[in-house]
Enzyme design. Structure first.
Site, short mmCIF file in Angstrom:
data_model
loop_
_atom_site.label_atom_id
_atom_site.label_comp_id
_atom_site.label_asym_id
_atom_site.label_seq_id
_atom_site.Cartn_x
_atom_site.Cartn_y
_atom_site.Cartn_z
N TRP A 73 0.99 -1.03 0.01
CA TRP A 73 0.20 -0.23 0.12
C TRP A 73 1.03 1.15 0.07
O TRP A 73 1.69 1.33 1.20
CB TRP A 73 -0.88 0.03 1.37
N GLY A 100 6.08 -0.42 6.95
CA GLY A 100 6.23 0.75 8.04
C GLY A 100 6.86 1.89 7.27
O GLY A 100 6.56 2.13 6.08
N GLU A 483 -21.26 6.75 10.28
CA GLU A 483 -20.61 5.42 9.77
C GLU A 483 -21.30 5.08 8.70
O GLU A 483 -20.67 4.38 7.60
CB GLU A 483 -21.16 4.48 10.92
N HIS A 506 -27.90 24.36 9.02
CA HIS A 506 -26.50 25.41 9.04
C HIS A 506 -25.67 25.19 8.05
O HIS A 506 -24.30 25.24 8.26
CB HIS A 506 -26.01 25.06 10.46
N LYS A 603 -6.67 -2.40 5.11
CA LYS A 603 -7.58 -2.94 6.26
C LYS A 603 -6.86 -2.34 7.45
O LYS A 603 -7.74 -2.19 8.66
CB LYS A 603 -7.61 -4.56 6.26
#
Ligand code: AGP
Length: 608
Positions: A73, A100, A483, A506, A603
């Site tokens: 990733w 990392g 969510e 608003h 993930k």
């Protein structure tokens, strides 16, 4: 963020390594690579895109009994073959994979370039390989070169490295990025989590920060950076293999949505103390005297877990009467919070490896704050670093978009609020009994909603081509709006926002038109009339509204309606979330999106 594999043992390593890598693909999937050693030479193959692209070019890879692999990733450097791991340095003497971020890679790269090293990629990781080469050039043996290199790295790493001078050895190390070692007679597997290991090995070692491993096919050694041997416990894990298959479902996400009656049951099983009208937890490890002194709760997490924190905040204030806030972990860790030892930090994380959440806990610990972690992944970093922990017992969640673990978090927070409220006498035994009884009814009610999937599918037919959507909820259902919007964003790539229903007036109301649907969570409760007014405000401006409400709704003028069973105000979010998950799923399927591996996501976000 990325997934790494190291394997040494039987012949046929190529297939073992690639099959194992597939089980890590949910951690990152923009490119991948593998290195094996054959006849004293390191052979490396890399490919952009999914692991199947790598498999397609490794048919001619010779056999080996060991190797390393990586699914990426991208953090530093575009998605290209050159930036894919493994990285092999200048002369193909070593090959290395890393999960990392090396924070001081720019300085190291500059120094190494000045020493004549030629870089082939834009990644931070590649500096590690050249650094090891440089240390070898200075006369260090491989192990010393590896350890000296680790001492120069700042940031986070889980590394596996092989070298052609020692074709039967794998080196590995861990600092802030997850790494586990699987053990079996005559073979060992390193991986970013237990998923790839469990089908073939059940003895696991959770590698700790600072651990350095040297692995051959017959033995392993763990030492720290001072080369002092370290002993790590071997944990036996029973693999529930059907957990990591889709079964009859087309996607893991849909399977995990349908698992919720079971996972919600798992979350409260063994944690309802009927005799004392309260909840009970095995691993809280904070004595009740200290818990009674708590005068502030900070709930922290990221993404979906942060939405669950929002729910917890409402509950703890309402039921346990404890001043509570929900904070993004990434904000909390840098804002110099005013903490005291009577503050309780509750961290929520499915993976237990989210870098920002880990850092938030580390920040709180500086102030002697008691910490509780509510996580899903057994043995994860957060599970091991907090004072007390509560596992979700939701089973592995493969779909990158969290679904079942969100509701499991809500169940645990609900039980924790009952426990704290009873401890502090802010609710009666009768109220607690009523709350615990109602909780036990939830799995059946979730089943009912899941049976209603067709209606949600029909609604998704009308809305899967929209560009934007607004989710509205009040009180306990505001986190559901947040969510629901995230789910739609994550897997269908439609822009969506979750808002407190009243706030829509608003500003966001300016966005309302016939092309921007609103999803309103409006159960028949004390706030229904208020939300109904917001719905009418939207509809009077030509906006379409999909209303999630309870089955006792009377006549209404909603454009679309999704009925769900009634329950208490506190538990309604668990039920109301299900239709939002199914709606996002159905819309994404119709848009041809990649449900379980949405673009750009991973993930577990183990970097800042
Ligand atoms: C949720 O669908 C996302 N996958 C993401 O927001 C996730 O919740 C977040 O990255 C936190 O992950 P964690 O729960 O493992 O800490």
């Amino acid at each position: 963020m990325c997934g790494i594999i190291g394997y040494i043992g039987k012949e046929g390593a190529k297939d073992i390594i690639l099959n194992a890598l597939l089980k890590l693909e949910y951690r990152g999937y923009d490119s991948s690579g593998i290195s094996i050693i054959n006849e004293g030479e390191i052979i490396t193959k890399k490919a952009v895109g999914r692991i199947k692209n790598l498999k397609a070019i490794t048919e001619d890879l010779p056999e080996s009994n060991m190797g390393i692999s990586h699914t990426r990733w991208a953090t530093h450097g575009k998605v290209t073959e050159a930036n894919a791991h493994p990285h092999t340095g200048c002369n193909n003497q070593i090959s290395l994979v890393h999960n990392g971020i090396i924070e001081n890679y720019t300085q190291l790269r500059k120094i190494l370039k000045e020493k004549g090293h030629i870089f082939k990629s834009e990644t931070d990781t590649e500096v590690i390989t050249h650094l090891i080469e440089e240390m070898i050039k200075e006369g260090n043996d491989i192990e010393t070169a590896f350890i000296k290199t680790l001492k120069l790295l700042e940031g986070a790493y889980a590394i596996a490295m092989i070298n052609r001078a020692e074709p039967n050895k794998i080196y590995a190390a861990r600092k802030s990025s997850p790494l586990v070692l699987g053990i079996k007679e005559g073979e060992y597997m390193l991986a970013s989590d237990t998923l790839p290991i469990l089908p073939i090995m059940s003895d696991i070692i959770y590698i700790h920060d600072g651990d350095i491993l040297t692995i051959t096919k017959d033995s392993y050694k763990i030492q720290n950076l001072d080369q002092v041997p370290v002993n790590r416990e071997i944990t036996k894990i029973k693999a529930d293999l059907d957990e990591i298959t889709k079964g009859d479902f087309p996607h893991y996400m849909l399977k995990e949505i349908h698992e919720q009656p079971k996972t919600i049951t798992n979350a409260f099983s063994g944690r309802i103390d009927e005799e004392n009208s309260t909840a009970k937890f095995g691993g809280l490890n904070i004595d009740e005297i200290d818990l009674k002194k708590i005068d502030r709760v900070i709930l922290t997490g990221c993404g979906t877990s942060w939405h669950a924190c929002q729910y917890g905040k409402y509950l703890f204030e309402d039921i346990a009467r404890i001043p509570s806030i929900a904070e993004y972990a990434s904000e909390f860790r840098y804002r110099k919070p005013a903490l005291t030892e009577n503050t309780l930090l509750i961290s929520l994380s499915q993976s237990g490896e989210t870098a920002d959440t880990i850092a938030a806990i580390e920040e709180a610990k500086k102030f002697n704050v008691r910490t509780i972690g509510i996580v899903n992944t057994i043995g994860s970093t957060i599970a091991r670093m907090v004072d007390g922990g509560i596992y979700l017992h939701a089973g592995t969640e493969i779909g990158v978009a969290s679904t079942k673990t969100f509701n499991s978090h809500l169940v645990i927070l609900y039980l924790l609020s009952v426990y704290l409220a009873r401890l502090r006498n802010t609710i009666t035994k009768e109220k607690a009994n009523e709350m615990l009884l109602e909780l036990k009814e939830i799995p059946k009610k979730v089943e009912e909603i899941l049976e209603n999937e067709t209606q949600i599918n029909n609604i998704s037919e009308k809305y899967f081509n929209v560009k934007n959507a607004l989710y509205l909820g009040r009180g306990y259902n505001f986190p559901v709006a947040l969510e629901g919007a995230l789910k739609l964003k994550e897997i269908s790539y439609i822009h969506a926002e979750g808002y407190p229903a009243a706030e829509m007036k608003h500003g966001p109301i300016a966005l309302i038109d016939k092309d921007m649907p609103t999803i309103a969570i409006a159960p028949m409760d004390r706030l229904f009339k208020k939300v109904q007014s917001n719905i009418e405000e939207v509809q009077s401006r030509g906006g379409k509204v999909i209303t999630i409400t309870t089955e006792d709704i009377e006549d209404h003028s909603f454009d679309e309606i999704i009925k769900i069973p009634k329950t208490s105000e506190y538990l309604m979010p668990i039920l109301a979330t299900i239709p939002t998950q199914l709606l996002a799923y159905q819309i994404a399927v119709k848009r041809g999106c990649d449900i379980d591996k949405p673009r750009n996501l991973a993930k577990s976000v183990t970097v800042e």
